[in-house]
Enzyme design. Structure first.
Site, PDB file in Angstrom:
ATOM      1  N   CYS A 131       8.572  79.051  51.831  1.00  0.00           N
ATOM      2  CA  CYS A 131       8.869  78.397  53.107  1.00  0.00           C
ATOM      3  C   CYS A 131       7.597  77.900  53.812  1.00  0.00           C
ATOM      4  O   CYS A 131       7.543  76.751  54.270  1.00  0.00           O
ATOM      5  CB  CYS A 131       9.665  79.326  54.013  1.00  0.00           C
ATOM      6  SG  CYS A 131       8.987  80.995  54.150  1.00  0.00           S
TER       7      CYS A 131
HETATM    8  N1  LIG Z   1      14.571  84.213  54.119  1.00  0.00           N
HETATM    9  C1  LIG Z   1      13.861  83.094  53.997  1.00  0.00           C
HETATM   10  O1  LIG Z   1      13.649  82.345  54.971  1.00  0.00           O
HETATM   11  C2  LIG Z   1      13.285  82.708  52.675  1.00  0.00           C
HETATM   12  C3  LIG Z   1      13.417  83.490  51.555  1.00  0.00           C
HETATM   13  N2  LIG Z   1      12.835  83.098  50.373  1.00  0.00           N
HETATM   14  C4  LIG Z   1      12.932  83.920  49.191  1.00  0.00           C
HETATM   15  O2  LIG Z   1      14.273  84.003  48.765  1.00  0.00           O
HETATM   16  C5  LIG Z   1      14.537  85.254  48.149  1.00  0.00           C
HETATM   17  C6  LIG Z   1      15.698  85.923  48.881  1.00  0.00           C
HETATM   18  O3  LIG Z   1      15.312  86.123  50.221  1.00  0.00           O
HETATM   19  P1  LIG Z   1      16.319  86.538  51.358  1.00  0.00           P
HETATM   20  O4  LIG Z   1      17.639  85.939  51.115  1.00  0.00           O
HETATM   21  O5  LIG Z   1      15.639  86.274  52.624  1.00  0.00           O
HETATM   22  O6  LIG Z   1      16.415  88.109  51.096  1.00  0.00           O
HETATM   23  P2  LIG Z   1      17.563  89.123  51.509  1.00  0.00           P
HETATM   24  O7  LIG Z   1      16.902  90.442  51.607  1.00  0.00           O
HETATM   25  O8  LIG Z   1      18.280  88.609  52.698  1.00  0.00           O
HETATM   26  O9  LIG Z   1      18.560  89.098  50.270  1.00  0.00           O
HETATM   27  C7  LIG Z   1      18.198  89.592  49.033  1.00  0.00           C
HETATM   28  C8  LIG Z   1      19.364  89.450  48.091  1.00  0.00           C
HETATM   29  O10 LIG Z   1      18.963  89.919  46.820  1.00  0.00           O
HETATM   30  C9  LIG Z   1      19.983  90.768  46.303  1.00  0.00           C
HETATM   31  N3  LIG Z   1      19.363  91.743  45.414  1.00  0.00           N
HETATM   32  C10 LIG Z   1      18.339  92.593  45.679  1.00  0.00           C
HETATM   33  N4  LIG Z   1      18.046  93.331  44.585  1.00  0.00           N
HETATM   34  C11 LIG Z   1      18.909  92.935  43.619  1.00  0.00           C
HETATM   35  C12 LIG Z   1      19.120  93.323  42.261  1.00  0.00           C
HETATM   36  N5  LIG Z   1      18.370  94.255  41.675  1.00  0.00           N
HETATM   37  N6  LIG Z   1      20.108  92.698  41.570  1.00  0.00           N
HETATM   38  C13 LIG Z   1      20.867  91.753  42.144  1.00  0.00           C
HETATM   39  N7  LIG Z   1      20.729  91.359  43.423  1.00  0.00           N
HETATM   40  C14 LIG Z   1      19.760  91.947  44.141  1.00  0.00           C
HETATM   41  C15 LIG Z   1      20.631  91.387  47.502  1.00  0.00           C
HETATM   42  O11 LIG Z   1      21.953  91.704  47.101  1.00  0.00           O
HETATM   43  P3  LIG Z   1      22.801  92.997  47.566  1.00  0.00           P
HETATM   44  O12 LIG Z   1      22.976  92.895  49.043  1.00  0.00           O
HETATM   45  O13 LIG Z   1      24.048  92.804  46.807  1.00  0.00           O
HETATM   46  O14 LIG Z   1      22.022  94.208  47.126  1.00  0.00           O
HETATM   47  C16 LIG Z   1      20.586  90.243  48.505  1.00  0.00           C
HETATM   48  O15 LIG Z   1      21.705  89.414  48.323  1.00  0.00           O
HETATM   49  C17 LIG Z   1      13.230  86.041  48.258  1.00  0.00           C
HETATM   50  O16 LIG Z   1      12.501  85.878  47.081  1.00  0.00           O
HETATM   51  C18 LIG Z   1      12.541  85.380  49.425  1.00  0.00           C
HETATM   52  O17 LIG Z   1      11.191  85.588  49.399  1.00  0.00           O
HETATM   53  C19 LIG Z   1      12.182  81.914  50.250  1.00  0.00           C
HETATM   54  C20 LIG Z   1      12.044  81.094  51.320  1.00  0.00           C
HETATM   55  C21 LIG Z   1      12.548  81.438  52.628  1.00  0.00           C
HETATM   56  C1  LIG Z   2       8.882  86.705  58.156  1.00  0.00           C
HETATM   57  C2  LIG Z   2       8.502  86.946  56.739  1.00  0.00           C
HETATM   58  O1  LIG Z   2       8.223  88.058  56.339  1.00  0.00           O
HETATM   59  N1  LIG Z   2       8.505  85.890  55.951  1.00  0.00           N
HETATM   60  C3  LIG Z   2       8.213  85.982  54.569  1.00  0.00           C
HETATM   61  C4  LIG Z   2       8.493  84.654  53.999  1.00  0.00           C
HETATM   62  C5  LIG Z   2       8.025  84.569  52.600  1.00  0.00           C
HETATM   63  C6  LIG Z   2       9.044  84.353  51.577  1.00  0.00           C
HETATM   64  O2  LIG Z   2      10.205  84.317  51.778  1.00  0.00           O
HETATM   65  O3  LIG Z   2       8.443  84.215  50.443  1.00  0.00           O
HETATM   66  P1  LIG Z   2       8.765  84.076  48.919  1.00  0.00           P
HETATM   67  O4  LIG Z   2       9.819  83.069  48.814  1.00  0.00           O
HETATM   68  O5  LIG Z   2       7.456  83.634  48.416  1.00  0.00           O
HETATM   69  O6  LIG Z   2       9.133  85.426  48.430  1.00  0.00           O
HETATM   70  C7  LIG Z   2       6.760  86.389  54.331  1.00  0.00           C
HETATM   71  O7  LIG Z   2       5.886  85.950  55.062  1.00  0.00           O
HETATM   72  O8  LIG Z   2       6.504  87.095  53.334  1.00  0.00           O
END
Ligand SMILES: NC(=O)C1=CN([C@@H]2O[C@H](COP(=O)(O)OP(=O)(O)OC[C@H]3O[C@@H](n4cnc5c(N)ncnc54)[C@H](OP(=O)(O)O)[C@@H]3O)[C@@H](O)[C@H]2O)C=CC1
Ligand SMILES: CC(=O)N[C@@H](CCC(=O)OP(=O)(O)O)C(=O)O
Length: 325
Positions: A131
């Site tokens: 992001c």
């Molecule tokens: N949030 C953001 O703004 C952004 C996030 N990202 C990236 O996107 C990815 C997801 O982030 P985010 O949605 O915020 O994270 P969340 O913590 O909100 O969600 C994580 C998800 O992963 C699932 N999960 C965790 N462990 C396992 C496993 N062993 N097997 C299957 N499913 C699993 C969880 O499922 P369950 O609930 O079923 O356990 C949950 O649905 C990360 O890599 C993050 O860095 C990238 C850009 C921006």
């Molecule tokens: C607020 C907050 O903690 N933000 C996350 C966003 C990074 C992220 O989602 O990163 P990847 O997609 O690289 O895993 C962080 O700074 O680590």
């Protein structure tokens, strides 16, 4: 035409936003949802407002060996947990990885869709940029390409909404009481996004980005991400704006504005806003970029990449206006 898609990590913030976009997409049909703790629940149990046709879909325990017939998989898993499992997904299934495990990894294209859509189109494995990197790189790319700033002297001050941390959240830093009416810097000197930004700045600017400084801050809002980037260069404000308008001519999701952008402008959208303020006498260029961390920062960009690798119009399912106010 119906393209059969799945989302693993659907219960999370990134996966949930992908669900929202795919539910309204003209060509994608959601046929598979997976997770870990949420496995066994129906979508309607996790998302009470999901459209009726998707309500009964049961979240499966994530197992790449037990996929249904799929064309495309969105992976939204915690960074560090997806590489081994995604390597076992059959080659016939295209993947867009929203997490950080495949950025600048061989066999995967780094999916900077507003900048190099043609590199992405023929691919079957796309790593969505992080992001902070997408906001930063989209904003800097026109200046780097035109040689208006020095790649080795860039300082990024970033602000992100709390949903950037995901609903997993790790520790109690992300609860309401800790984040409301509070501001905190984090990840100083060694944030995980530094290498990804350095590598791409070097690709875009043709010089070392070794002097990069990046400090993110957590701010008490749900969504939104703003980068204020301090650069060395003798361009004027007008030159920077013109360079960006030329660089992004006809790109559907980029908005170059005369005014400094605000996080609410992008909320709920796949848009990327940018503006510039420069003082040639001080050799100073200030570049500003805004995205929704869950939109262009994650699921919106993932759908844009999925459209590109599926031969669809890049804008399919992404054309709505942002949420306002
Ligand atoms: N949030 C953001 O703004 C952004 C996030 N990202 C990236 O996107 C990815 C997801 O982030 P985010 O949605 O915020 O994270 P969340 O913590 O909100 O969600 C994580 C998800 O992963 C699932 N999960 C965790 N462990 C396992 C496993 N062993 N097997 C299957 N499913 C699993 C969880 O499922 P369950 O609930 O079923 O356990 C949950 O649905 C990360 O890599 C993050 O860095 C990238 C850009 C921006
Ligand atoms: C607020 C907050 O903690 N933000 C996350 C966003 C990074 C992220 O989602 O990163 P990847 O997609 O690289 O895993 C962080 O700074 O680590």
């Amino acid at each position: 035409m119906s393209i059969r898609v799945g989302i693993v990590g659907i219960s999370g913030f990134g996966g949930g936003e992908a669900l929202r976009l795919i539910a309204a997409h003209p060509a994608f049909e959601l046929v598979y949802a997976a997770g870990e703790g949420s496995a066994g629940s129906r979508l309607v149990d996790r998302f009470p407002g999901v459209p009726h046709r998707l309500a009964g879909l049961v979240i499966e325990k994530w197992d790449p060996a037990a996929l249904p017939d799929l064309d495309l998989l969105f992976a939204s898993l915690p960074t560090g947990t997806s590489a081994e499992a995604l390597a076992r997904v059959p080659e016939t299934v295209k993947i867009v990885d929203i997490g950080g495990d495949h950025r600048h990894v061989e066999g995967w294209v780094y999916g900077l869709a507003d900048i190099w859509p043609d590199r992405i189109r023929g691919s079957r494995r796309v790593a969505n940029p992080g992001c902070f990197p997408v906001a930063t790189l989209n904003t800097l790319a026109p200046l780097l390409a035109a040689g208006l700033i020095e790649p080795g002297n860039i300082v990024i001050d970033a602000k992100t909404g709390i949903s950037g941390a995901g609903r997993g959240g790790g520790d109690s830093r992300f609860g309401y009481a800790e984040t409301n009416e509070n501001l905190q810097p984090y990840g100083l000197l060694q944030h995980v996004h530094m290498p990804e930004m350095e590598t791409t700045i070097e690709q875009l600017g043709g010089g070392s980005a070794a002097g990069l400084v990046f400090t993110p801050h957590l701010v008490p809002m749900t969504r939104g991400l703003l980068v204020t980037i301090y650069c060395r260069g003798s361009a004027s404000t007008a030159q920077c704006l013109d360079a960006a308008r030329e660089f992004y001519a006809d790109r559907p999701f980029v908005r170059v504005t005369d005014r400094p952008p605000q996080t609410k402008w992008a909320s709920g959208s796949n848009l990327s806003f940018m503006s510039y303020a420069a003082d040639p006498d001080r050799n100073l260029v200030i570049a500003m970029g805004v995205v929704d961390n869950l939109g262009k920062g994650a699921a919106g960009h993932a759908v844009q990449n999925a459209n590109l690798i599926s031969g669809l119009p890049e804008t399919a399912g992404l054309e709505g206006a942002p949420v306002w106010p």
